[in-house]
Design an enzyme around this catalytic site. Structure first.
Site, PDB file in Angstrom:
ATOM      1  CE  LYS A 103      -3.788  -2.422   2.325  1.00 59.23           C
ATOM      2  NZ  LYS A 103      -4.813  -2.378   3.396  1.00 59.23           N
ATOM      3  CE1 TYR A 162      -9.190  -2.596   0.159  1.00 59.10           C
ATOM      4  CE2 TYR A 162      -8.500  -0.806  -1.267  1.00 59.10           C
ATOM      5  CZ  TYR A 162      -8.187  -1.862  -0.431  1.00 59.10           C
ATOM      6  OH  TYR A 162      -6.870  -2.194  -0.179  1.00 59.10           O
ATOM      7  CG  HIS A 222      -5.101  -6.331  -0.413  1.00 67.26           C
ATOM      8  ND1 HIS A 222      -6.342  -6.293   0.168  1.00 67.26           N
ATOM      9  CD2 HIS A 222      -5.178  -7.221  -1.448  1.00 67.26           C
ATOM     10  CE1 HIS A 222      -7.151  -7.116  -0.496  1.00 67.26           C
ATOM     11  NE2 HIS A 222      -6.472  -7.683  -1.475  1.00 67.26           N
ATOM     12  CD  GLU A 271      -8.560  -9.007  -3.981  1.00 69.82           C
ATOM     13  OE1 GLU A 271      -7.408  -9.402  -3.679  1.00 69.82           O
ATOM     14  OE2 GLU A 271      -9.447  -8.781  -3.133  1.00 69.82           O
ATOM     15  CG  ASN A 276      -3.499  -2.487   6.754  1.00 68.38           C
ATOM     16  OD1 ASN A 276      -3.358  -2.122   5.598  1.00 68.38           O
ATOM     17  ND2 ASN A 276      -4.534  -3.185   7.172  1.00 68.38           N
TER      18      ASN A 276
HETATM   19  P1  CMP Z   1      -7.376  -4.717   4.199  1.00 68.98           P
HETATM   20  O1  CMP Z   1      -7.888  -5.805   5.086  1.00 68.98           O
HETATM   21  O2  CMP Z   1      -6.231  -4.956   3.314  1.00 68.98           O
HETATM   22  O3  CMP Z   1      -8.609  -4.184   3.322  1.00 68.98           O
HETATM   23  C1  CMP Z   1      -9.610  -3.370   3.906  1.00 68.98           C
HETATM   24  C2  CMP Z   1      -8.921  -2.220   4.557  1.00 68.98           C
HETATM   25  O4  CMP Z   1      -9.748  -1.292   5.213  1.00 68.98           O
HETATM   26  C3  CMP Z   1      -8.031  -2.741   5.678  1.00 68.98           C
HETATM   27  O5  CMP Z   1      -6.987  -3.475   5.132  1.00 68.98           O
HETATM   28  C4  CMP Z   1      -7.636  -1.445   6.328  1.00 68.98           C
HETATM   29  O6  CMP Z   1      -6.628  -0.783   5.596  1.00 68.98           O
HETATM   30  C5  CMP Z   1      -8.936  -0.655   6.195  1.00 68.98           C
HETATM   31  N1  CMP Z   1      -9.650  -0.674   7.470  1.00 68.98           N
HETATM   32  C6  CMP Z   1     -10.247  -1.714   8.052  1.00 68.98           C
HETATM   33  N2  CMP Z   1     -10.781  -1.344   9.228  1.00 68.98           N
HETATM   34  C7  CMP Z   1     -10.515  -0.033   9.374  1.00 68.98           C
HETATM   35  C8  CMP Z   1     -10.818   0.932  10.360  1.00 68.98           C
HETATM   36  N3  CMP Z   1     -11.510   0.591  11.454  1.00 68.98           N
HETATM   37  N4  CMP Z   1     -10.380   2.186  10.184  1.00 68.98           N
HETATM   38  C9  CMP Z   1      -9.689   2.514   9.068  1.00 68.98           C
HETATM   39  N5  CMP Z   1      -9.376   1.641   8.074  1.00 68.98           N
HETATM   40  C10 CMP Z   1      -9.791   0.388   8.238  1.00 68.98           C
END
Ligand code: CMP
Length: 138
Positions: free
Chosen positions: A10, A50, A116, A127, A113
């Site tokens: 990311k 998303y 992905h 994807e 984070n």
């Molecule tokens: P990922 O699981 O890769 O894909 C969905 C993304 O949404 C997740 O990573 C986070 O980056 C984001 N995400 C999930 N929960 C939250 C949250 N509570 N607040 C902000 N971002 C979130």
């Protein structure tokens, strides 16, 4: 059986200089790179990718984050690729991620984070098709 998953590094992972570290961790953990590119999502791309989260309160923050700079997309192959890659990246929230996981090492927050990983074989195929043409896959 060898199967595939879709990884994205990311924008935060790239801004923080972790492309090389993350790819080294991925390949040394037994994943083969079958496709790889540096690219940037448009707003429409991120909203589409998303779409499952579009009712969530963090959706706007998520698409703004995912479009603010380049990402690395990759198709990775390994036995049990989807589940093994999700184990390697760790929990969504890096504060809860296990020691040694990519998110524990390189992520900074729940939203930012670092990586992905697809959540199912079906989504991995969807994807991968989103990011790569047939001639970009090896
Ligand atoms: P990922 O699981 O890769 O894909 C969905 C993304 O949404 C997740 O990573 C986070 O980056 C984001 N995400 C999930 N929960 C939250 C949250 N509570 N607040 C902000 N971002 C979130």
């Amino acid at each position: 059986m060898a199967n595939t998953t879709l990884m994205m590094i990311k924008p935060d992972g790239i801004e923080n200089g972790h492309i090389g570290n993350i790819l080294e961790k991925v390949t040394s953990s037994g994943f083969k790179i079958k496709a790889l590119k540096l690219t940037q999502l448009t707003l429409a791309d991120a909203e589409h990718f998303y779409a499952v989260h579009n009712e969530r309160p963090f959706f706007g923050e998520l698409v703004a984050f995912m479009t603010r700079g380049p990402i690395v997309a990759a198709i990775l192959e390994k036995d049990n690729a989807v589940s093994d890659f999700r184990a390697l990246i760790g929990a969504t929230n890096p504060a809860e991620a296990a020691e040694g996981t990519i998110r524990k090492l390189y992520a900074t927050s729940m939203g930012e984070n670092a990586v992905h990983g697809s959540d199912s074989d079906e989504n991995a195929a969807i994807e991968a098709a989103f990011h790569f043409a047939t001639r970009e896959r090896f």
